[in-house]
Design a protein around this motif. Structure first.
Motif, PDB file in Angstrom:
ATOM      1  N   ILE A 155     -16.613  18.031 -24.787  1.00  0.00           N
ATOM      2  CA  ILE A 155     -16.978  17.063 -23.266  1.00  0.00           C
ATOM      3  C   ILE A 155     -17.113  15.555 -23.618  1.00  0.00           C
ATOM      4  N   ARG A 156     -16.696  15.233 -24.949  1.00  0.00           N
ATOM      5  CA  ARG A 156     -16.541  13.881 -25.439  1.00  0.00           C
ATOM      6  C   ARG A 156     -15.947  12.896 -24.434  1.00  0.00           C
ATOM      7  N   GLY A 157     -16.614  11.890 -23.894  1.00  0.00           N
ATOM      8  CA  GLY A 157     -15.829  11.030 -23.102  1.00  0.00           C
ATOM      9  C   GLY A 157     -15.885  11.531 -21.665  1.00  0.00           C
ATOM     10  N   ARG A 158     -16.230  12.674 -21.253  1.00  0.00           N
ATOM     11  CA  ARG A 158     -16.191  13.334 -19.871  1.00  0.00           C
ATOM     12  C   ARG A 158     -17.525  12.650 -19.210  1.00  0.00           C
ATOM     13  N   ARG A 159     -17.197  12.386 -17.731  1.00  0.00           N
ATOM     14  CA  ARG A 159     -18.254  11.734 -17.017  1.00  0.00           C
ATOM     15  C   ARG A 159     -18.934  13.367 -16.204  1.00  0.00           C
ATOM     16  N   GLY A 218     -25.237  13.837 -23.512  1.00  0.00           N
ATOM     17  CA  GLY A 218     -25.181  12.616 -24.588  1.00  0.00           C
ATOM     18  C   GLY A 218     -25.038  12.941 -26.045  1.00  0.00           C
ATOM     19  N   ASP A 219     -25.529  13.641 -26.463  1.00  0.00           N
ATOM     20  CA  ASP A 219     -25.563  14.097 -27.924  1.00  0.00           C
ATOM     21  C   ASP A 219     -24.174  14.756 -28.267  1.00  0.00           C
ATOM     22  N   ALA A 220     -23.750  15.745 -27.074  1.00  0.00           N
ATOM     23  CA  ALA A 220     -22.391  16.176 -27.341  1.00  0.00           C
ATOM     24  C   ALA A 220     -21.232  15.303 -27.128  1.00  0.00           C
ATOM     25  N   GLY A 221     -21.776  13.928 -26.507  1.00  0.00           N
ATOM     26  CA  GLY A 221     -20.589  12.904 -26.216  1.00  0.00           C
ATOM     27  C   GLY A 221     -20.213  12.732 -24.930  1.00  0.00           C
ATOM     28  N   ALA A 222     -20.893  13.287 -24.070  1.00  0.00           N
ATOM     29  CA  ALA A 222     -20.389  13.112 -22.548  1.00  0.00           C
ATOM     30  C   ALA A 222     -21.079  11.847 -22.036  1.00  0.00           C
ATOM     31  N   ASP A 231     -16.054  14.021 -13.823  1.00  0.00           N
ATOM     32  CA  ASP A 231     -14.793  15.023 -14.009  1.00  0.00           C
ATOM     33  C   ASP A 231     -15.442  16.376 -14.551  1.00  0.00           C
ATOM     34  N   LEU A 232     -16.762  16.502 -14.473  1.00  0.00           N
ATOM     35  CA  LEU A 232     -17.538  17.899 -14.888  1.00  0.00           C
ATOM     36  C   LEU A 232     -18.768  17.761 -14.272  1.00  0.00           C
ATOM     37  N   ILE A 233     -19.175  19.046 -13.875  1.00  0.00           N
ATOM     38  CA  ILE A 233     -20.541  19.150 -13.242  1.00  0.00           C
ATOM     39  C   ILE A 233     -21.271  20.094 -14.058  1.00  0.00           C
ATOM     40  N   ALA A 258     -20.787  24.719 -28.488  1.00  0.00           N
ATOM     41  CA  ALA A 258     -20.127  23.447 -29.450  1.00  0.00           C
ATOM     42  C   ALA A 258     -18.968  23.748 -29.871  1.00  0.00           C
ATOM     43  N   ASP A 259     -18.372  24.977 -29.624  1.00  0.00           N
ATOM     44  CA  ASP A 259     -17.103  25.274 -30.130  1.00  0.00           C
ATOM     45  C   ASP A 259     -16.059  26.027 -28.883  1.00  0.00           C
ATOM     46  N   GLY A 260     -14.855  25.352 -28.907  1.00  0.00           N
ATOM     47  CA  GLY A 260     -14.200  25.634 -27.857  1.00  0.00           C
ATOM     48  C   GLY A 260     -14.618  24.712 -26.454  1.00  0.00           C
ATOM     49  N   LEU A 261     -15.252  23.914 -26.449  1.00  0.00           N
ATOM     50  CA  LEU A 261     -15.293  22.905 -25.469  1.00  0.00           C
ATOM     51  C   LEU A 261     -15.650  21.502 -25.944  1.00  0.00           C
TER      52      LEU A 261
END
Length: 175
Positions: free
Chosen positions: A114-118, A140-144, A54-56, A109-112
Motif C-alpha cells: 500500500i506504499r503511496g496509496r491514498r 502510515g507505517d505501511a507507507g500509505a 484509491d483504497l478504502i 505485510a505480505d502480498g499487499l
C-alpha cells in the motif's frame, strides 16, 4: 453533512439503555445497516468523502461492511484493518492504549503493497478516537497516505476528533 442523512440515521438507530454497562446509552446501527435504503443512503454519503482515494480501509468489524460498500461505489479496493491475532504472519501491526488495557490492529505485510496509496478510513462510530488514530498510524507505517476518515456516528462528548487532528474527519451524525 445534510440534515436528511443525519435524520435518517437518527430515525433508524436503536437506543439501548445500560449497555454494555449501567449508565451507557448504546447506539445500535444494526437496523440502519439491515435496511436497503438506509445502507444505500449512508454508502452514498460516505462515498462523497472518498474523492481521490484509491483504497478504502474499513476498521474491524462494522467498518468492513461500510468500507466494502463504499469501495464498490467508488470503484476502489477495500482493506480490512483487523484486530490483533486474526491474520496469518507476516503483518504490519500497531498496539495502542485503551481506557481498560491495550489492543492491536493489523494488516497483511505480505502480498499487499500500500506504499503511496491514498487511503480513506471508514468506521461506524468515532468515540475516543484511539482506534482510528491507531489505524492512521498503522497505514502510515505501511507507507500509505491517509486522506481522511469518515464515520456514521460521532459521539462528540468523547472528543475523538481532536485525537485525529489535523486529519479530515467526516461524521454523518454527531450526538
Amino acid at each position: 453533512m445534510s440534515d436528511d442523512i443525519s435524520g435518517l440515521i437518527e430515525s433508524m438507530m436503536r437506543q439501548v439503555p445500560d449497555f454494555p454497562e449501567p449508565g451507557i446509552q448504546f447506539k445500535d446501527l444494526t437496523p440502519l445497516l439491515a435496511d436497503a435504503h438506509g445502507l444505500a443512503a449512508v454508502t452514498d454519503a460516505l462515498a462523497e468523502c472518498g474523492e481521490g482515494a484509491d483504497l478504502i480501509a474499513g476498521i474491524d468489524a462494522r467498518g468492513f461492511l461500510l468500507g466494502a460498500a463504499v469501495a464498490l461505489r467508488l470503484g476502489t479496493g477495500v482493506l480490512a484493518i483487523r484486530k490483533g491475532g486474526k491474520l496469518p504472519p507476516p503483518v504490519h501491526s500497531v498496539t495502542y492504549e485503551l481506557e481498560y488495557g491495550s489492543a492491536t490492529l493489523e494488516i497483511p505485510a505480505d502480498g499487499l503493497d500500500i506504499r503511496g496509496r491514498r487511503v480513506l478510513i471508514i468506521d461506524d462510530v468515532l468515540a475516543t478516537g484511539g482506534t482510528a488514530a491507531a489505524a492512521v498510524r498503522l497505514l502510515g507505517d505501511a507507507g500509505a497516505t491517509v486522506t481522511g476518515a469518515a464515520v456514521l456516528l460521532e459521539l462528540t462528548a468523547l472528543n475523538g476528533r481532536s485525537v485525529l487532528e489535523p486529519l479530515a474527519v467526516t461524521s454523518l451524525l454527531c450526538v
